[in-house]
Motif scaffolding. Structure first.
Motif, PDB file in Angstrom:
ATOM      1  N   GLN A  56       4.316   2.787   9.053  1.00 25.64           N
ATOM      2  CA  GLN A  56       4.001   2.083   9.921  1.00 25.64           C
ATOM      3  C   GLN A  56       4.100   0.406   9.433  1.00 25.64           C
ATOM      4  O   GLN A  56       2.998   0.200   9.064  1.00 25.64           O
ATOM      5  N   LYS A  57       4.633  -0.440  10.478  1.00 22.66           N
ATOM      6  CA  LYS A  57       4.198  -2.069   9.953  1.00 22.66           C
ATOM      7  C   LYS A  57       3.078  -2.398  10.399  1.00 22.66           C
ATOM      8  O   LYS A  57       2.194  -1.945  11.754  1.00 22.66           O
ATOM      9  N   GLY A  58       2.151  -3.105  10.599  1.00 24.23           N
ATOM     10  CA  GLY A  58       0.570  -3.445  10.348  1.00 24.23           C
ATOM     11  C   GLY A  58      -0.375  -2.737  10.287  1.00 24.23           C
ATOM     12  O   GLY A  58      -0.862  -2.665  10.711  1.00 24.23           O
ATOM     13  N   LEU A  59      -0.470  -1.868   9.618  1.00 24.78           N
ATOM     14  CA  LEU A  59      -0.872  -0.361   9.224  1.00 24.78           C
ATOM     15  C   LEU A  59      -2.668  -0.492   9.032  1.00 24.78           C
ATOM     16  O   LEU A  59      -3.253  -0.511   9.450  1.00 24.78           O
ATOM     17  N   LEU A  60      -2.606  -1.869   7.819  1.00 30.80           N
ATOM     18  CA  LEU A  60      -3.759  -1.902   7.796  1.00 30.80           C
ATOM     19  C   LEU A  60      -5.297  -2.505   8.350  1.00 30.80           C
ATOM     20  O   LEU A  60      -5.535  -2.356   9.181  1.00 30.80           O
ATOM     21  N   PRO A  61      -4.535  -3.657   8.607  1.00 31.63           N
ATOM     22  CA  PRO A  61      -5.040  -4.212  10.530  1.00 31.63           C
ATOM     23  C   PRO A  61      -4.842  -3.581  11.871  1.00 31.63           C
ATOM     24  O   PRO A  61      -6.412  -3.567  11.749  1.00 31.63           O
ATOM     25  N   LEU A  62      -4.282  -2.400  11.932  1.00 27.11           N
ATOM     26  CA  LEU A  62      -4.347  -1.623  12.667  1.00 27.11           C
ATOM     27  C   LEU A  62      -5.577  -0.575  12.870  1.00 27.11           C
ATOM     28  O   LEU A  62      -6.292  -0.539  12.995  1.00 27.11           O
ATOM     29  N   VAL A  63      -5.573  -0.029  11.645  1.00 24.42           N
ATOM     30  CA  VAL A  63      -6.906   0.878  10.934  1.00 24.42           C
ATOM     31  C   VAL A  63      -7.885   0.666  11.217  1.00 24.42           C
ATOM     32  O   VAL A  63      -8.950   0.742  11.424  1.00 24.42           O
ATOM     33  N   GLN A  64      -7.821  -1.096  10.542  1.00 21.71           N
ATOM     34  CA  GLN A  64      -9.192  -1.887  11.020  1.00 21.71           C
ATOM     35  C   GLN A  64     -10.060  -1.516  11.653  1.00 21.71           C
ATOM     36  O   GLN A  64     -10.757  -1.940  12.432  1.00 21.71           O
ATOM     37  N   ALA A  65      -8.452  -1.976  12.852  1.00 16.92           N
ATOM     38  CA  ALA A  65      -9.242  -1.799  14.123  1.00 16.92           C
ATOM     39  C   ALA A  65      -9.673  -0.870  15.223  1.00 16.92           C
ATOM     40  O   ALA A  65     -10.196  -0.894  15.614  1.00 16.92           O
ATOM     41  N   MET A  66      -8.805   0.419  14.994  1.00 15.71           N
ATOM     42  CA  MET A  66      -9.064   1.544  15.126  1.00 15.71           C
ATOM     43  C   MET A  66     -10.355   1.923  15.011  1.00 15.71           C
ATOM     44  O   MET A  66     -11.274   2.346  15.530  1.00 15.71           O
ATOM     45  N   MET A  86       3.166  10.367   3.341  1.00 13.23           N
ATOM     46  CA  MET A  86       3.194   9.237   3.150  1.00 13.23           C
ATOM     47  C   MET A  86       4.093   7.937   3.839  1.00 13.23           C
ATOM     48  O   MET A  86       4.470   7.250   4.366  1.00 13.23           O
ATOM     49  N   LYS A  87       4.733   8.900   4.198  1.00 10.12           N
ATOM     50  CA  LYS A  87       6.361   9.175   5.135  1.00 10.12           C
ATOM     51  C   LYS A  87       5.293   8.230   6.670  1.00 10.12           C
ATOM     52  O   LYS A  87       6.374   6.509   7.266  1.00 10.12           O
ATOM     53  N   VAL A  88       4.772   8.972   7.303  1.00  8.47           N
ATOM     54  CA  VAL A  88       3.829   8.350   7.916  1.00  8.47           C
ATOM     55  C   VAL A  88       3.254   6.733   7.771  1.00  8.47           C
ATOM     56  O   VAL A  88       3.249   5.874   9.015  1.00  8.47           O
ATOM     57  N   TYR A  89       2.036   7.000   7.034  1.00 11.15           N
ATOM     58  CA  TYR A  89       1.807   5.679   6.689  1.00 11.15           C
ATOM     59  C   TYR A  89       2.542   4.555   6.135  1.00 11.15           C
ATOM     60  O   TYR A  89       2.468   3.154   6.232  1.00 11.15           O
ATOM     61  N   THR A 118       7.394  -5.892  17.344  1.00  9.22           N
ATOM     62  CA  THR A 118       6.571  -7.220  17.730  1.00  9.22           C
ATOM     63  C   THR A 118       5.186  -7.362  16.841  1.00  9.22           C
ATOM     64  O   THR A 118       5.009  -8.525  15.792  1.00  9.22           O
ATOM     65  N   THR A 119       4.787  -6.591  17.503  1.00 12.68           N
ATOM     66  CA  THR A 119       2.971  -7.210  17.614  1.00 12.68           C
ATOM     67  C   THR A 119       3.008  -6.372  15.808  1.00 12.68           C
ATOM     68  O   THR A 119       1.337  -6.605  15.428  1.00 12.68           O
ATOM     69  N   ALA A 120       2.893  -4.931  15.568  1.00 16.45           N
ATOM     70  CA  ALA A 120       3.165  -4.182  14.601  1.00 16.45           C
ATOM     71  C   ALA A 120       3.527  -5.407  13.181  1.00 16.45           C
ATOM     72  O   ALA A 120       2.724  -5.758  12.453  1.00 16.45           O
ATOM     73  N   GLN A 121       4.731  -6.610  13.063  1.00 18.47           N
ATOM     74  CA  GLN A 121       4.833  -7.090  11.883  1.00 18.47           C
ATOM     75  C   GLN A 121       3.572  -8.327  11.922  1.00 18.47           C
ATOM     76  O   GLN A 121       3.429  -8.836  10.648  1.00 18.47           O
ATOM     77  N   LEU A 122       3.495  -8.726  13.548  1.00 20.59           N
ATOM     78  CA  LEU A 122       2.732  -9.786  12.940  1.00 20.59           C
ATOM     79  C   LEU A 122       1.368  -9.630  12.584  1.00 20.59           C
ATOM     80  O   LEU A 122       0.593 -10.801  12.097  1.00 20.59           O
ATOM     81  N   LEU A 123       1.102  -8.871  13.275  1.00 20.94           N
ATOM     82  CA  LEU A 123      -0.534  -8.381  12.520  1.00 20.94           C
ATOM     83  C   LEU A 123      -0.325  -7.923  11.254  1.00 20.94           C
ATOM     84  O   LEU A 123      -1.534  -8.928  10.229  1.00 20.94           O
ATOM     85  N   ASP A 124       0.576  -7.551  10.593  1.00 19.91           N
ATOM     86  CA  ASP A 124       0.770  -7.719   9.066  1.00 19.91           C
ATOM     87  C   ASP A 124       0.775  -9.137   8.373  1.00 19.91           C
ATOM     88  O   ASP A 124       0.625  -9.425   7.223  1.00 19.91           O
ATOM     89  N   GLN A 125       1.702 -10.213   9.909  1.00 25.76           N
ATOM     90  CA  GLN A 125       1.031 -11.285   9.480  1.00 25.76           C
ATOM     91  C   GLN A 125      -0.007 -12.553   9.468  1.00 25.76           C
ATOM     92  O   GLN A 125      -0.980 -13.197   8.642  1.00 25.76           O
ATOM     93  N   VAL A 126      -0.671 -12.036  10.335  1.00 29.25           N
ATOM     94  CA  VAL A 126      -1.881 -12.977  10.756  1.00 29.25           C
ATOM     95  C   VAL A 126      -2.660 -12.138  11.168  1.00 29.25           C
ATOM     96  O   VAL A 126      -4.271 -12.958  10.747  1.00 29.25           O
ATOM     97  N   GLY A 127      -3.088 -10.820  10.914  1.00 32.95           N
ATOM     98  CA  GLY A 127      -3.752  -9.430  10.954  1.00 32.95           C
ATOM     99  C   GLY A 127      -4.236  -9.699  12.715  1.00 32.95           C
ATOM    100  O   GLY A 127      -3.858 -10.389  13.289  1.00 32.95           O
ATOM    101  N   GLN A 128      -5.385  -9.161  12.540  1.00 34.97           N
ATOM    102  CA  GLN A 128      -5.663  -8.535  13.944  1.00 34.97           C
ATOM    103  C   GLN A 128      -7.222  -9.686  15.106  1.00 34.97           C
ATOM    104  O   GLN A 128      -6.688  -9.822  16.112  1.00 34.97           O
ATOM    105  N   ASP A 129      -7.529 -10.269  14.061  1.00 30.28           N
ATOM    106  CA  ASP A 129      -8.020 -11.522  14.571  1.00 30.28           C
ATOM    107  C   ASP A 129      -7.445 -12.162  15.246  1.00 30.28           C
ATOM    108  O   ASP A 129      -7.876 -13.340  16.190  1.00 30.28           O
TER     109      ASP A 129
END
Length: 154
Positions: free
Chosen positions: A113-123, A107-110, A27-38
């Protein structure tokens, strides 16, 4: 900035609890895609996961702890992908075949992972998650360097 507690509150062992953790992470991964980490909040995660906030807090003390668990899971998948690549008999491959094969596997790993861009930005931007960013970089850089060495590329 104060250090946030990222330790899970409870280490689940029962199947029901493990499924609950998986639900929270998905759920968190999907929401990161939708709303971002902020704009991500524990209340939003709980609502979309179909659980109470109290249940979420039973497992995670805050949104950064959830994101840490999600990022850790992703980094572990990257480690697994690099290990699988290193287990291959790459010495007999051409550079072109090796690069194509490596790109497909990583690429399969990337892509998985849903919500990867906001997750990597948070990392990168959240101090408590930066260690995982560094671990990811180390896994990829050192793993690829070892494989390049096996291929005679220096």
């Amino acid at each position: 900035m104060t250090q946030r507690n990222l330790e899970p509150r409870n280490k689940p062992v029962q199947e029901r609890a493990l499924k609950q953790i998986e639900n929270i992470l998905n759920t968190t991964a999907q929401l990161l895609d939708q709303v971002g980490q902020d704009d991500l909040t524990t209340i939003l995660v709980a609502k979309h996961a179909g659980i109470s906030v109290g249940t979420l807090y039973h497992y995670f003390p805050n949104k950064y702890a959830i994101m840490y668990a999600l990022a850790e899971q992703w980094v572990n998948e990257m480690q697994k992908a690099i290990e699988e690549l290193e287990a291959e008999s790459i010495e007999q491959q051409s550079i072109k075949i090796f690069v194509e094969f490596s790109i497909q596997r990583i690429m399969k790993v990337y892509l998985n992972q849903k919500g990867l861009l906001p997750l990597v930005q948070a990392m990168y931007g959240v101090p408590e998650l930066q260690g995982l960013d560094e671990k990811h970089d180390e896994i990829v850089i050192k793993g690829m360097a070892r494989m390049f060495q096996r291929l005679g590329i220096s």
